[in-house]
Design a protein around this motif. Sequence first.
Motif, PDB file in Angstrom:
ATOM      1  N   GLU A 101      -4.920   9.691  -0.899  1.00 48.34           N
ATOM      2  CA  GLU A 101      -5.457   8.445  -1.435  1.00 48.34           C
ATOM      3  C   GLU A 101      -4.433   7.319  -1.310  1.00 48.34           C
ATOM      4  N   VAL A 121      -4.182  -0.970 -10.401  1.00 46.93           N
ATOM      5  CA  VAL A 121      -5.278  -0.215 -11.009  1.00 46.93           C
ATOM      6  C   VAL A 121      -4.946   0.144 -12.451  1.00 46.93           C
ATOM      7  N   GLN A 122      -3.796   0.746 -12.682  1.00 44.97           N
ATOM      8  CA  GLN A 122      -3.433   1.182 -14.029  1.00 44.97           C
ATOM      9  C   GLN A 122      -2.801   0.064 -14.866  1.00 44.97           C
ATOM     10  N   SER A 176      -2.884   3.737  -3.027  1.00 40.98           N
ATOM     11  CA  SER A 176      -2.722   2.925  -4.231  1.00 40.98           C
ATOM     12  C   SER A 176      -2.061   1.612  -3.852  1.00 40.98           C
ATOM     13  N   TYR A 177      -2.284   0.588  -4.680  1.00 38.08           N
ATOM     14  CA  TYR A 177      -1.796  -0.749  -4.343  1.00 38.08           C
ATOM     15  C   TYR A 177      -0.985  -1.312  -5.511  1.00 38.08           C
ATOM     16  N   CYS A 194       3.018   8.807  -7.144  1.00 42.98           N
ATOM     17  CA  CYS A 194       2.447   9.043  -5.817  1.00 42.98           C
ATOM     18  C   CYS A 194       3.552   8.846  -4.795  1.00 42.98           C
ATOM     19  N   GLU A 214       0.844  -1.198   0.000  1.00 40.69           N
ATOM     20  CA  GLU A 214       0.000   0.000   0.000  1.00 40.69           C
ATOM     21  C   GLU A 214       0.875   1.243   0.000  1.00 40.69           C
ATOM     22  N   ASP A 233       1.245  -1.881 -10.945  1.00 40.53           N
ATOM     23  CA  ASP A 233       0.115  -1.086 -10.462  1.00 40.53           C
ATOM     24  C   ASP A 233      -1.169  -1.877 -10.670  1.00 40.53           C
TER      25      ASP A 233
END
Length: 807
Positions: A313, A343-344, A315-316, A384, A305, A341
């Motif tokens: 926020e 998510v991306q 991100s994982y 990030c 994390e 990543d």
Amino acid sequence: MITSVYQQPLDKWFSEFLPGKDGENLTFEPEDLPEDFRNRPFHFDDISVNPTSEKYEHSEKDLYSLLCPVIQNAFDLAAYKSAGDPEYDALLIKDTSAWNEESDCLQCPDLSVHKASAAQAFRLDDSRKANFADTHKPFVGRTAYSWTLLPGEVKVNKSKEGFGLNTDQLSLPDTDSARETRGQIAEYVAEVLSRQHRQFTFAFYIYRNLARLFVVDRVATVTTPPFDYVKDPKTLLKFFYRLAQADGVAQGYDPTVTLAPSAHLPTLREHMAKDHGPIETLIHDAMDDALLYGASSIWPLYTVEVHDDESDEKSYFLIGKPRTSCPSMFGRATKGFIAFDLVQHDFVWLKDSWRLASQRYHPEWEVYRKLNAKGVKNIATMRCGGDVHAPKLQCTRTQEAITDHSLKSRIHCRLVINEIGRPLGTYETSYDLIFIIACAFKAHSQAWEMAEVLHRDISDNNVLIIQEKIDGKYEIRGILIDWDLCKYKKQLEEDRVATNDNQSGTWQFISALRLQYPRKFCELADDIESFFHLITWCALRYHQHSLLGKPRALTMHVNDMFLDCATSPEGLLYGCEEKFRLMTGSKPGFKILHDETFKDVINKLLRICQSHYRSLDWDDLRRFQAASIREAQEEKKSQAQTTSTTSHRRRLQKGLSGMPEGTVSDDDEPDNLNTEQIGRPKLASHKYFFRVLDDAIRTNDGWDLEPKQLGRDNFADLLDLNFTVGRLRVTGTTQSNMTSSQRRKRSAPVHTSRKIRKTGTCRHAVSMGTSSFPLDALPEEHDVDADVEDEGRMEASLTARSEEDAN
């Protein structure tokens, strides 16, 4: 002897670090135990009580077999009382003294504690236990640092007792054997901290009938006094019982990093199968081990994390084996990962470190935002970044439990950037090297001129090669990374009115002036000079030059120019006098062969540096030099003058050639230069240095454009001589620039390990004692200032060669 070990009374140690749940009043006597445990031994009566005699009736192996069953009983008791907890993970103890894991580290802890869920990683085939007694076979396993909760060391030889028997205050025995013992324990602890995602770790040490308990984080080691666990087994058993009852956070684990669930694996494999161009091998090197070996992998796959400081926020990312890691127990402990990543669905670079909790240092994500806002080129693109919260801020704890108030807290933090690059040492030609350095130099220039930020840590680890696809072809570019030691111009102006007591930067690239005047503030000229030392370091390491085939001459030159270090009575680090002599006008100790333009670039840059040194006010600089250092140098100079000047020059000149035109002679010492001779300070701005780099990369004439031999490392030929770097010892043995997986080439399943003889050689930075270290592991950049951290805590951390703190 400088150490980072502190002793604390038993009761205070337990209350600070392992308070326990219901273990406070356990006596482990039969009347206090459940009926199923009353016939089990909770004592060590079979172990002899004899802490001071020369001879001891038990061997180390005897103690393994006597300790393991009793310790396991304490673990089993904790599991019995936690039977109703569905998430409880029981603990097991293993004798791992004889079987190493097949990795870069061949050291084996005598005893290892691990969770039952990780049992597969410690498994040994029964055929490999043939020489052990049947009663001990269940406790025999292989070493598996990535799954070890804590290591233990056992000694019975009086000369190897490493921590002293004084219960009132810590007094570490200052012998080679004692330092070897401390070095072994430090090796185990550093390996656990390097492999795993931990806030801290415990360790234990057994010397005959005495025991010590340790807790180690990124600031210090806190130990209990020695206690007799045979006469009173309650204390040792309480430790293991409470450890088994504790949750993961109390055991030292980082709750923001967890083993990756199998549901993520198909997506990861799908994206790994795509064409990633030049970084494809790096991605596979980072992830393949985890995907191939799963629950017994040397490098497991984790979900991590990352909290963003600006957006708040989370991100994982998936991470496996680190591409870079600092092997020191203490300090920033930087690790760099190729991360996926979730998510991306792309691959990025994730940097994990422990920053000083000080307003004098700027979080790296803050610096990147400042540089990006000013339009600075050739730096990384941040995705990030922020401090780690779980849920409260993750900070070190040992500094709060000891009386040394100079120790400062460290904060756990993470940064993610888009670029994944190659280490500087993987460039192909001398032209590429100068081009890459020019790119990084431009970033340095713009950061200073546009954003008023000074990097302060120019090194081979902090210049990275990026390959970008332009018109269907990959082109290289250099970027300057790792800005977490930088200072803003306003801070530097404040530093001018004070004197600093320690260096910041990577030792072999720090300017000669700061190494001879260690209280001098850092300024622009020091950083620019570091770029010159970076180029000459690469020239010596990867190119053909006049010292090749002369291993002793090369070894001594590398030591005198880049590694030599001493500590003054005031505790100041200083050294590398040969570097200082070069800057003040002496001849360089080597010349480049078969590459005229590259040689010319080095010579021109050297002349700029020497011209700058001729402009300095040496009387003013004396205030930054400790009196003891100057006295030592004058005494050394006086002793040298008693030898024959002629023979001295003859020895110096033998094998030394390539003096650039325009340098001053050996007789022109700085003290002989008056104010009328002072010229323009040419390192006070970037323009002179950049002009040489820019002119060089605009021509192909005279360059050796044949790729240098990939994997070539001239430092691999250095003699196996011990040198002092800071407070650490290094040897001349090096490794080439291949990846750790290429070195390991593991072809067998993880449980097929091979037996080795244990040695005292340790590849990790330790402050509990010193041992031999490979030259491949040179000091990580310091992050110490006088008003931030005491000199005694400055850890010349060692860093693995490749892309330390990359991106």
